[in-house]
Design an enzyme around this catalytic site. Structure first.
Site, PDB file in Angstrom:
ATOM      1  N   LEU A  92      -4.042  -8.373   3.304  1.00 21.13           N
ATOM      2  CA  LEU A  92      -4.296  -8.047   4.607  1.00 21.13           C
ATOM      3  C   LEU A  92      -4.717  -6.805   4.792  1.00 21.13           C
ATOM      4  CD1 LEU A  92      -2.047 -10.735   6.579  1.00 21.13           C
ATOM      5  CD2 LEU A  92      -4.535 -10.848   6.651  1.00 21.13           C
ATOM      6  N   TYR A  97      13.714  -6.780  -3.392  1.00 24.87           N
ATOM      7  CA  TYR A  97      13.112  -6.630  -2.267  1.00 24.87           C
ATOM      8  C   TYR A  97      14.396  -6.744  -1.014  1.00 24.87           C
ATOM      9  CZ  TYR A  97       8.253  -7.823  -3.623  1.00 24.87           C
ATOM     10  OH  TYR A  97       7.082  -7.885  -4.079  1.00 24.87           O
ATOM     11  N   ARG A 117       0.422 -14.308  13.308  1.00 23.76           N
ATOM     12  CA  ARG A 117      -0.531 -13.711  11.884  1.00 23.76           C
ATOM     13  C   ARG A 117      -0.592 -14.461  10.896  1.00 23.76           C
ATOM     14  NH1 ARG A 117      -0.792  -8.180  10.107  1.00 23.76           N
ATOM     15  NH2 ARG A 117      -2.839  -8.425   9.914  1.00 23.76           N
ATOM     16  N   GLY A 119       1.835 -11.366   3.679  1.00 23.04           N
ATOM     17  CA  GLY A 119       3.137 -10.747   3.884  1.00 23.04           C
ATOM     18  C   GLY A 119       3.726 -10.302   5.276  1.00 23.04           C
TER      19      GLY A 119
END
Length: 319
Positions: free
Chosen positions: A226, A55, A287, A281
């Site tokens: 999501l 990542y 959010r 994520g």
């Protein structure tokens, strides 16, 4: 590995931390962002943070490690999992997979160094490697467990048959399987109802995987849960008719349940008897906070509401 209410748990996915995918450098801004995200996630009860060695070219782990280093006691209050098995931009290839013994050991040691910790709670084998010698992989996992560098083992993007093959050679149970699962990416669900139906030919998800994980107690972790914001913030002009209808239904249910649409969206996943654990994520603290009531939304969601969202997202009735 589930919450006291019997539903799955929320997990924070750290892929968005660390700045751009290119390069290996990061600064105070990226570290501060990671700190803010960790705090926002913990405020809604998240204590498992998901990484992978690839990542942001390792920077996601590195900035997280910087936060751990400056936050005394934080490591003991959270769980960490990371993944290995994918190589990017090496030996003239864009990407390839490597679950050799040497690669597993080397990559885990690299992750521990970047995360500035002595162990990870769960190591996930990131993708199936057709060249994997299962005995070598099992030996590497056994060594990491014996050394205390890894406490549990999981997998990602594997079918039930692949997990069973691996499990037969392991001396430790596979505790998790991370897959892309959402109201937008529904092959995992469609495969369970399209048996003996012509549409089954269009569904690539390996049938029986969900059932295998349920039977064996393997936690299903849902990345992409999501749906990249398709139902909870995307411009209506960018949506298909089915996506627009689903977004409207989510908003209506959210108002009825006094919850954010994100919580209802994740609650739809968590309603499934597999006790799915959504991986959140987004790097937007607002959010993240909007996901706080996901377990409650799952508890109050009726069968008709759950099927209604599925049918709306399909854009057509069930077979």
């Amino acid at each position: 590995m589930t919450n006291a209410n019997g539903r799955g748990r929320l997990i924070y996915g750290c892929m968005g931390l660390g700045g751009p995918w290119e390069g290996t450098s990061y600064g105070a801004g990226e570290i501060d962002q990671a700190a803010a995200v960790i705090d926002a996630a913990r405020q809604i009860g998240i204590d498992l943070f998901d990484h992978a060695d690839i990542y942001r070219n390792g920077k996601s782990e590195a900035v997280f490690g910087e936060v751990l280093a400056r936050s005394q006691g934080l490591r003991g209050q959270i769980q960490l999992q990371t993944k290995c098995g994918i190589r990017l931009q090496e030996q003239g290839l864009n990407n390839h997979y490597d679950l050799s013994r040497e690669a597993i050991l080397d990559r885990v040691n690299g992750s521990l160094k970047r995360l500035q910790t002595d162990y990870v709670d769960i190591l996930l084998l990131h993708r199936p490697d057709p060249l994997m010698d299962v005995r070598e992989a099992a030996a590497a996992v056994g060594q990491l467990l014996d050394e205390g560098k890894v406490r549990q083992l999981g997998v990602s993007n594997m079918s039930g048959a692949q997990i069973a093959y691996l499990q037969d050679r392991l001396e430790t149970p596979v505790v998790a399987n991370q897959l892309e699962m959402s109201l937008l990416r529904r092959d995992w669900l469609e495969s369970t109802v399209l048996v003996n139906h012509p549409e089954a030919a269009t569904c690539s998800f390996p049938h029986g995987t969900i059932e295998y994980c349920m039977e064996k107690g393997v936690e299903l972790q849902a990345y992409g849960s999501l749906a990249q914001g398709r139902y909870t913030g995307a411009r209506s002009s960018d949506l298909s008719p089915a996506e627009s209808a689903t977004a409207a239904m989510l908003q209506e249910l959210a108002e009825q349940k006094d919850a954010a649409p994100e919580s209802v969206l994740l609650g739809w996943l968590m309603k499934h008897p597999a006790k799915i654990s959504p991986v959140v994520g987004t790097t937007n603290p607002g959010r993240i906070g909007a996901c706080a009531d996901a377990a409650a939304a799952a508890e109050t969601m009726t069968r008709a509401e759950w099927y209604g969202l599925w049918v709306a997202a399909r854009g057509t009735n069930l077979p």
